[in-house]
Design a protein around this motif. Structure first.
Motif, mmCIF file in Angstrom:
data_model
loop_
_atom_site.group_PDB
_atom_site.id
_atom_site.type_symbol
_atom_site.label_atom_id
_atom_site.label_comp_id
_atom_site.label_asym_id
_atom_site.label_seq_id
_atom_site.Cartn_x
_atom_site.Cartn_y
_atom_site.Cartn_z
ATOM 1 N N LEU A 271 53.564 4.454 16.261
ATOM 2 C CA LEU A 271 52.954 3.156 16.282
ATOM 3 C C LEU A 271 52.356 2.587 14.667
ATOM 4 C CD1 LEU A 271 50.003 4.429 18.550
ATOM 5 C CD2 LEU A 271 51.609 2.762 19.016
ATOM 6 N N GLY A 272 53.338 3.348 13.877
ATOM 7 C CA GLY A 272 53.107 2.783 12.414
ATOM 8 C C GLY A 272 51.904 3.144 11.739
ATOM 9 N N TRP A 273 51.240 4.145 12.194
ATOM 10 C CA TRP A 273 49.781 4.520 11.674
ATOM 11 C C TRP A 273 50.152 5.401 10.340
ATOM 12 C CZ3 TRP A 273 46.106 5.722 16.130
ATOM 13 C CH2 TRP A 273 45.912 4.487 16.854
ATOM 14 N N LYS A 274 49.437 5.474 9.459
ATOM 15 C CA LYS A 274 49.622 6.142 8.304
ATOM 16 C C LYS A 274 48.182 7.303 8.635
ATOM 17 C CE LYS A 274 51.036 2.823 4.798
ATOM 18 N NZ LYS A 274 50.739 2.159 3.572
ATOM 19 N N GLU A 275 48.656 8.585 8.388
ATOM 20 C CA GLU A 275 48.202 9.552 8.659
ATOM 21 C C GLU A 275 46.687 9.789 7.739
ATOM 22 O OE1 GLU A 275 47.994 14.361 8.523
ATOM 23 O OE2 GLU A 275 50.139 13.222 8.550
ATOM 24 N N ASN A 276 45.608 9.860 8.335
ATOM 25 C CA ASN A 276 44.381 10.041 7.675
ATOM 26 C C ASN A 276 43.215 10.650 8.703
ATOM 27 O OD1 ASN A 276 41.871 9.752 6.632
ATOM 28 N ND2 ASN A 276 42.391 7.495 5.586
ATOM 29 N N TRP A 277 43.031 12.063 8.528
ATOM 30 C CA TRP A 277 42.549 12.853 9.539
ATOM 31 C C TRP A 277 40.922 12.608 9.811
ATOM 32 C CZ3 TRP A 277 38.579 16.173 10.312
ATOM 33 C CH2 TRP A 277 38.578 17.038 11.457
ATOM 34 N N ASN A 278 40.543 11.847 8.390
ATOM 35 C CA ASN A 278 38.777 11.598 8.433
ATOM 36 C C ASN A 278 38.628 10.304 8.802
ATOM 37 O OD1 ASN A 278 37.982 14.169 7.338
ATOM 38 N ND2 ASN A 278 38.848 13.646 5.261
ATOM 39 N N ASN A 279 39.501 9.401 9.281
ATOM 40 C CA ASN A 279 39.128 8.149 9.727
ATOM 41 C C ASN A 279 39.812 7.912 10.945
ATOM 42 O OD1 ASN A 279 37.419 7.313 7.461
ATOM 43 N ND2 ASN A 279 39.306 6.841 6.363
ATOM 44 N N ASN A 280 39.064 7.210 11.836
ATOM 45 C CA ASN A 280 39.476 6.679 13.163
ATOM 46 C C ASN A 280 40.260 5.505 13.105
ATOM 47 O OD1 ASN A 280 38.571 8.936 14.635
ATOM 48 N ND2 ASN A 280 36.656 7.868 15.124
ATOM 49 N N LYS A 281 41.393 5.191 14.005
ATOM 50 C CA LYS A 281 41.629 3.901 13.911
ATOM 51 C C LYS A 281 41.108 3.246 15.244
ATOM 52 C CE LYS A 281 45.061 5.307 11.166
ATOM 53 N NZ LYS A 281 44.935 6.798 11.020
ATOM 54 N N THR A 282 41.237 1.943 15.238
ATOM 55 C CA THR A 282 40.488 1.315 16.379
ATOM 56 C C THR A 282 41.791 0.630 17.141
ATOM 57 O OG1 THR A 282 38.853 0.520 15.130
ATOM 58 C CG2 THR A 282 39.088 -0.672 17.033
ATOM 59 N N ALA A 283 41.872 0.804 18.521
ATOM 60 C CA ALA A 283 43.038 0.341 19.432
ATOM 61 C C ALA A 283 42.565 -0.006 20.543
ATOM 62 C CB ALA A 283 43.990 1.261 19.436
ATOM 63 N N SER A 284 43.582 -0.725 21.526
ATOM 64 C CA SER A 284 43.257 -1.086 22.846
ATOM 65 C C SER A 284 44.081 0.287 23.719
ATOM 66 C CB SER A 284 43.484 -2.284 23.144
ATOM 67 O OG SER A 284 44.814 -2.608 23.216
ATOM 68 N N LEU A 285 43.285 0.306 24.686
ATOM 69 C CA LEU A 285 44.065 1.269 25.782
ATOM 70 C C LEU A 285 44.066 0.593 27.139
ATOM 71 C CD1 LEU A 285 42.218 4.699 25.301
ATOM 72 C CD2 LEU A 285 44.577 4.234 24.507
ATOM 73 N N GLU A 286 45.515 0.369 27.651
ATOM 74 C CA GLU A 286 45.668 0.180 28.943
ATOM 75 C C GLU A 286 46.271 1.179 29.693
ATOM 76 O OE1 GLU A 286 48.944 -2.709 31.348
ATOM 77 O OE2 GLU A 286 48.761 -2.781 29.145
ATOM 78 N N LEU A 287 45.342 1.441 30.783
ATOM 79 C CA LEU A 287 45.491 2.899 31.586
ATOM 80 C C LEU A 287 46.250 2.282 32.890
ATOM 81 C CD1 LEU A 287 43.033 3.782 29.905
ATOM 82 C CD2 LEU A 287 42.461 5.033 31.695
ATOM 83 N N GLU A 288 47.109 3.422 33.317
ATOM 84 C CA GLU A 288 48.005 2.963 34.516
ATOM 85 C C GLU A 288 47.208 2.690 35.712
ATOM 86 O OE1 GLU A 288 51.434 5.355 37.085
ATOM 87 O OE2 GLU A 288 50.024 6.429 35.892
ATOM 88 N N GLY A 289 47.518 1.486 36.170
ATOM 89 C CA GLY A 289 46.718 0.908 37.359
ATOM 90 C C GLY A 289 46.004 -0.404 37.024
ATOM 91 N N GLY A 290 45.998 -0.768 35.911
ATOM 92 C CA GLY A 290 45.607 -2.189 35.354
ATOM 93 C C GLY A 290 44.351 -1.960 34.525
ATOM 94 N N LEU A 291 43.551 -0.856 34.371
ATOM 95 C CA LEU A 291 42.368 -1.079 33.502
ATOM 96 C C LEU A 291 42.545 -0.917 32.012
ATOM 97 C CD1 LEU A 291 39.424 -0.624 33.356
ATOM 98 C CD2 LEU A 291 39.774 1.844 33.143
ATOM 99 N N THR A 292 42.298 -1.973 31.362
ATOM 100 C CA THR A 292 42.376 -2.213 30.018
ATOM 101 C C THR A 292 40.898 -2.187 29.402
ATOM 102 O OG1 THR A 292 44.193 -3.741 30.248
ATOM 103 C CG2 THR A 292 42.950 -3.699 28.136
#
Length: 253
Positions: free
Chosen positions: A38-59
């Protein structure tokens, strides 16, 4: 066989990736390997913010995701118990936003969004009561042990077959099934289905048409099809009856 629940999800539109559902995990975890994709740089102590699209259509809305390889994830991948390579864990920050109905006699889960926002999980700073973060050597040792155990165990031979996804978003009403929408780049969208269509019957190959009055009827009818058989679906759209040819389900939703 391991009695785990696996859910496929896209992260920021990429994937799908294999997530294991863990009601005891405090967060959403994504492996370092996938984070690099995904092109993220490793940083264990910080969270990234992202969207999730689950199988079946739930976003989902934007959610915090921790890039990490926790010992359970490493262990299951090392032993191959799940039959899939697991890319992450769905934990509290995702699951607590929904009431989830799990019925293993059905081939789907029902996720209903809660009206109230969940309480955020406690931060490590609060848990440690101001004390410094402990050494990660213990966690690294667990991961090393999991990898070693996996190398010594005899792994099963797996040939997983991904579920096919037609891409319908459906609603069951009294003695009828209606399309409420379709997923982009899906068999349903390529076959020109649209929200508002009422599914009347399904004809698989040379078989007799099957009338559709429930989601169970539709599922049973579609399961009869094979890779070489044409599926014709009779619908009612804006008061007019028409027949659409449904293509084969995609393996990546």
């Amino acid at each position: 066989d391991t009695r785990h629940i696996l859910v496929r999800a896209k992260v920021n539109g990429k994937g799908p990736f294999q997530f294991i559902v863990d009601t005891g995990a405090p967060e959403i975890y994504l492996s370092h390997e996938v984070a690099k994709q995904l092109g993220w740089k490793e940083n264990w102590n910080n969270n990234k913010t992202a969207s999730l699209e689950l199988e079946g259509g739930l976003t989902t809305a934007l959610l915090p995701i921790r890039e990490d390889d926790p010992a359970p994830l490493v262990g299951m991948n090392s032993t191959g118990l799940a039959g899939f390579k697991l890319d992450g864990i769905l934990g509290y920050t995702a699951l607590s936003r929904y009431k989830i109905e799990i019925d293993f006699t059905k081939n789907y889960l029902v996720w209903t969004e809660q009206k109230l926002a969940p309480t955020p999980p406690s931060s490590m700073k609060k848990i440690l009561n101001g004390k410094p973060m402990p050494s990660m050597k213990g966690v690294e040792s667990l991961n090393d042990f999991a990898k070693s155990a996996g190398s010594m165990m005899q792994k099963g031979t797996f040939n997983p077959r991904l579920r096919g996804t037609y891409g319908f978003l459906l609603e069951e009403k009294t003695q009828s099934v209606h399309v409420t929408g379709v997923l982009t780049e899906s068999a349903a969208s390529r076959s020109n289905f649209a929200g508002g269509d009422r599914i009347v019957s399904v004809t698989v190959g040379e078989r007799e048409p099957r009338e559709i009055h429930s989601l169970a009827d539709l599922s049973a009818a579609l399961e009869l099809s094979t890779a070489n058989e044409e599926v014709q679906i009779e619908i009612i759209r804006n008061g007019k009856t028409m027949t659409l040819a449904l293509g084969q389900p995609g393996r990546d939703f």
